[in-house]
Design a protein around this motif. Structure first.
Motif, mmCIF file in Angstrom:
data_model
loop_
_atom_site.group_PDB
_atom_site.id
_atom_site.type_symbol
_atom_site.label_atom_id
_atom_site.label_comp_id
_atom_site.label_asym_id
_atom_site.label_seq_id
_atom_site.Cartn_x
_atom_site.Cartn_y
_atom_site.Cartn_z
ATOM 1 N N ASN A 25 0.809 -1.230 0.000
ATOM 2 C CA ASN A 25 0.000 0.000 0.000
ATOM 3 C C ASN A 25 0.836 1.270 0.000
ATOM 4 O OD1 ASN A 25 -2.400 -1.524 0.206
ATOM 5 N ND2 ASN A 25 -2.074 -1.736 2.421
ATOM 6 N N PHE A 44 1.361 3.833 -2.808
ATOM 7 C CA PHE A 44 0.180 4.475 -3.394
ATOM 8 C C PHE A 44 -0.344 5.624 -2.532
ATOM 9 C CE2 PHE A 44 0.143 0.076 -4.977
ATOM 10 C CZ PHE A 44 0.108 0.315 -6.338
ATOM 11 N N ILE A 79 -7.906 6.062 0.494
ATOM 12 C CA ILE A 79 -8.640 4.808 0.711
ATOM 13 C C ILE A 79 -7.631 3.673 0.598
ATOM 14 C CG2 ILE A 79 -9.385 4.841 -1.732
ATOM 15 C CD1 ILE A 79 -11.720 2.974 -0.847
ATOM 16 N N ILE A 97 -7.691 -0.628 1.051
ATOM 17 C CA ILE A 97 -8.439 -1.863 1.294
ATOM 18 C C ILE A 97 -7.420 -2.988 1.432
ATOM 19 C CG2 ILE A 97 -10.024 -3.540 0.214
ATOM 20 C CD1 ILE A 97 -11.531 -1.063 1.109
ATOM 21 N N GLY A 136 -9.016 -6.833 -4.745
ATOM 22 C CA GLY A 136 -9.473 -7.576 -5.915
ATOM 23 C C GLY A 136 -10.747 -8.367 -5.705
ATOM 24 N N GLN A 137 -11.503 -8.042 -4.662
ATOM 25 C CA GLN A 137 -12.767 -8.759 -4.399
ATOM 26 C C GLN A 137 -13.969 -7.827 -4.489
ATOM 27 O OE1 GLN A 137 -12.489 -10.922 -0.620
ATOM 28 N NE2 GLN A 137 -10.287 -11.057 -0.891
ATOM 29 N N GLY A 138 -13.751 -6.629 -5.030
ATOM 30 C CA GLY A 138 -14.866 -5.694 -5.168
ATOM 31 C C GLY A 138 -15.136 -4.846 -3.932
ATOM 32 N N GLY A 143 -13.201 -2.448 -2.619
ATOM 33 C CA GLY A 143 -12.866 -1.047 -2.884
ATOM 34 C C GLY A 143 -13.984 -0.371 -3.663
ATOM 35 N N ARG A 144 -14.514 -1.054 -4.663
ATOM 36 C CA ARG A 144 -15.628 -0.497 -5.443
ATOM 37 C C ARG A 144 -16.818 -0.204 -4.527
ATOM 38 N NH1 ARG A 144 -17.079 -0.309 -10.616
ATOM 39 N NH2 ARG A 144 -15.262 -1.485 -11.302
ATOM 40 N N ARG A 181 -4.909 1.094 -11.347
ATOM 41 C CA ARG A 181 -6.017 0.377 -10.702
ATOM 42 C C ARG A 181 -7.012 1.364 -10.104
ATOM 43 N NH1 ARG A 181 -3.988 -3.458 -6.069
ATOM 44 N NH2 ARG A 181 -3.070 -1.476 -5.419
ATOM 45 N N THR A 182 -6.503 2.319 -9.332
ATOM 46 C CA THR A 182 -7.412 3.268 -8.670
ATOM 47 C C THR A 182 -8.082 4.185 -9.696
ATOM 48 O OG1 THR A 182 -5.960 3.175 -6.749
ATOM 49 C CG2 THR A 182 -7.578 4.939 -6.796
ATOM 50 N N HIS A 241 -8.840 3.416 -12.764
ATOM 51 C CA HIS A 241 -9.881 2.610 -13.409
ATOM 52 C C HIS A 241 -11.132 2.544 -12.539
ATOM 53 C CE1 HIS A 241 -12.000 -0.827 -15.122
ATOM 54 N NE2 HIS A 241 -12.032 -1.332 -13.903
HETATM 55 C C1 LIG Z 1 -7.154 0.854 -4.766
HETATM 56 C C2 LIG Z 1 -7.920 -0.043 -3.799
HETATM 57 C C3 LIG Z 1 -8.582 0.793 -2.717
HETATM 58 C C4 LIG Z 1 -9.005 -0.782 -4.599
HETATM 59 O O1 LIG Z 1 -9.657 -1.686 -3.743
HETATM 60 P P1 LIG Z 1 -9.950 -3.196 -4.252
HETATM 61 O O2 LIG Z 1 -10.873 -3.819 -3.271
HETATM 62 O O3 LIG Z 1 -8.655 -3.857 -4.536
HETATM 63 O O4 LIG Z 1 -10.709 -2.877 -5.635
HETATM 64 P P2 LIG Z 1 -11.848 -3.704 -6.375
HETATM 65 O O5 LIG Z 1 -11.596 -5.162 -6.222
HETATM 66 O O6 LIG Z 1 -13.178 -3.198 -5.949
HETATM 67 O O7 LIG Z 1 -11.638 -3.211 -7.898
HETATM 68 C C5 LIG Z 1 -10.376 -3.167 -8.494
HETATM 69 C C6 LIG Z 1 -10.580 -2.831 -9.961
HETATM 70 O O8 LIG Z 1 -9.330 -2.463 -10.540
HETATM 71 C C7 LIG Z 1 -9.074 -3.298 -11.665
HETATM 72 N N1 LIG Z 1 -7.624 -3.405 -11.735
HETATM 73 C C8 LIG Z 1 -6.802 -4.135 -10.960
HETATM 74 N N2 LIG Z 1 -5.512 -3.929 -11.348
HETATM 75 C C9 LIG Z 1 -5.547 -3.019 -12.355
HETATM 76 C C10 LIG Z 1 -4.549 -2.390 -13.159
HETATM 77 N N3 LIG Z 1 -3.246 -2.634 -12.989
HETATM 78 N N4 LIG Z 1 -4.951 -1.494 -14.094
HETATM 79 C C11 LIG Z 1 -6.253 -1.217 -14.287
HETATM 80 N N5 LIG Z 1 -7.253 -1.798 -13.558
HETATM 81 C C12 LIG Z 1 -6.890 -2.687 -12.611
HETATM 82 C C13 LIG Z 1 -9.814 -4.582 -11.383
HETATM 83 O O9 LIG Z 1 -10.062 -5.317 -12.554
HETATM 84 C C14 LIG Z 1 -11.096 -4.004 -10.783
HETATM 85 O O10 LIG Z 1 -11.916 -3.456 -11.778
HETATM 86 P P3 LIG Z 1 -13.278 -4.178 -12.275
HETATM 87 O O11 LIG Z 1 -14.184 -4.224 -11.071
HETATM 88 O O12 LIG Z 1 -13.790 -3.277 -13.354
HETATM 89 O O13 LIG Z 1 -12.867 -5.556 -12.760
HETATM 90 C C15 LIG Z 1 -6.981 -1.114 -3.146
HETATM 91 O O14 LIG Z 1 -6.452 -1.945 -4.157
HETATM 92 C C16 LIG Z 1 -5.860 -0.520 -2.319
HETATM 93 O O15 LIG Z 1 -6.015 -0.322 -1.119
HETATM 94 N N6 LIG Z 1 -4.692 -0.202 -2.955
HETATM 95 C C17 LIG Z 1 -3.541 0.371 -2.228
HETATM 96 C C18 LIG Z 1 -3.816 1.785 -1.751
HETATM 97 C C19 LIG Z 1 -4.289 2.686 -2.881
HETATM 98 O O16 LIG Z 1 -3.864 2.595 -4.014
HETATM 99 N N7 LIG Z 1 -5.215 3.616 -2.545
HETATM 100 C C20 LIG Z 1 -5.748 4.559 -3.531
HETATM 101 C C21 LIG Z 1 -5.019 5.861 -3.501
HETATM 102 S S1 LIG Z 1 -5.299 6.725 -1.971
#
Ligand SMILES: CC(C)(COP(=O)(O)OP(=O)(O)OC[C@H]1O[C@@H](n2cnc3c(N)ncnc32)[C@H](O)[C@@H]1OP(=O)(O)O)[C@@H](O)C(=O)NCCC(=O)NCCS
Length: 161
Positions: A25, A28, A77, A79, A83-85, A87-88, A117-118, A120
């Motif tokens: 984490n 990010f 944020i 989580i 990857g289990q939805g 964060g969404r 990822r974020t 997206h």
């Molecule tokens: C960012 C974060 C909050 C997302 O939470 P999560 O529970 O992992 O996210 P979800 O599972 O709900 O969704 C992830 C989405 O990103 C997509 N994804 C994953 N890796 C990806 C990448 N490298 N590029 C683009 N999309 C990506 C997944 O396919 C999914 O999208 P979809 O629902 O359309 O298939 C979490 O991964 C996290 O805590 N990351 C570290 C801290 C961070 O980056 N915080 C944000 C900035 S403050």
């Protein structure tokens, strides 16, 4: 797992700090000290929440509660079970709270350019990219560009109908 948001307490800060400093984490976010989190819990301009399932699964920090512009920022944020939805769902819950309870006009965030990822996730929930702040902060690996994303209240109304 069902999740909800609840206010963070000082008892949660071990979890918050361990999560924030986890190498998966850390790059990010901009990690805070325990003292900064403690001050944040008392700050009326901020809301600090735990994403709670049958166990804590993350945390969220909102800023701008006192904004005369009704402009609220998702400051952070994280989580833990990715990857289990979750964060969404957490961003959706927060967006509802920000527009319905806090009566925001604008809900915005800044995401690091490399964090696709974020970006997206926010874009797929209806946030609009408004621009890029080139080299606006200096991280451990050098200057970082931030992507500015936002949703306005009328756009939220269109999404929820
Ligand atoms: C960012 C974060 C909050 C997302 O939470 P999560 O529970 O992992 O996210 P979800 O599972 O709900 O969704 C992830 C989405 O990103 C997509 N994804 C994953 N890796 C990806 C990448 N490298 N590029 C683009 N999309 C990506 C997944 O396919 C999914 O999208 P979809 O629902 O359309 O298939 C979490 O991964 C996290 O805590 N990351 C570290 C801290 C961070 O980056 N915080 C944000 C900035 S403050």
């Amino acid at each position: 797992m069902e999740i909800d948001l609840r206010p963070t307490t000082t008892d949660d800060l071990d979890f918050v700090i361990a999560t924030e400093n986890d190498p998966v984490n850390r790059r990010f976010v901009v990690p805070w000290s325990r003292e900064q989190h403690e001050i944040a819990l008392q700050d009326k301009n901020l809301q600090h929440w735990i994403v709670q399932g049958d166990r804590p699964t993350g945390y969220i920090i909102l800023a701008g509660l006192n904004s005369p512009d009704q402009s609220i920022e998702m400051r952070r944020i994280v989580i833990t079970e990715k990857g289990q939805g979750l964060g969404r769902r957490a961003i959706k819950l927060t967006t509802g709270h920000v527009f319905d309870q806090l009566k925001a006009h604008r809900f915005w965030t800044e995401v690091k350019q490399f964090d696709l990822r974020t970006q997206h996730l926010y874009k797929s929930l209806g946030f609009i990219e408004e621009g890029r702040l080139r080299d606006c902060s200096k991280g451990p690996e050098g200057f970082e560009t931030m992507v500015l994303l936002a949703m306005l209240q009328p756009e939220y109304e269109q999404i929820v109908g």
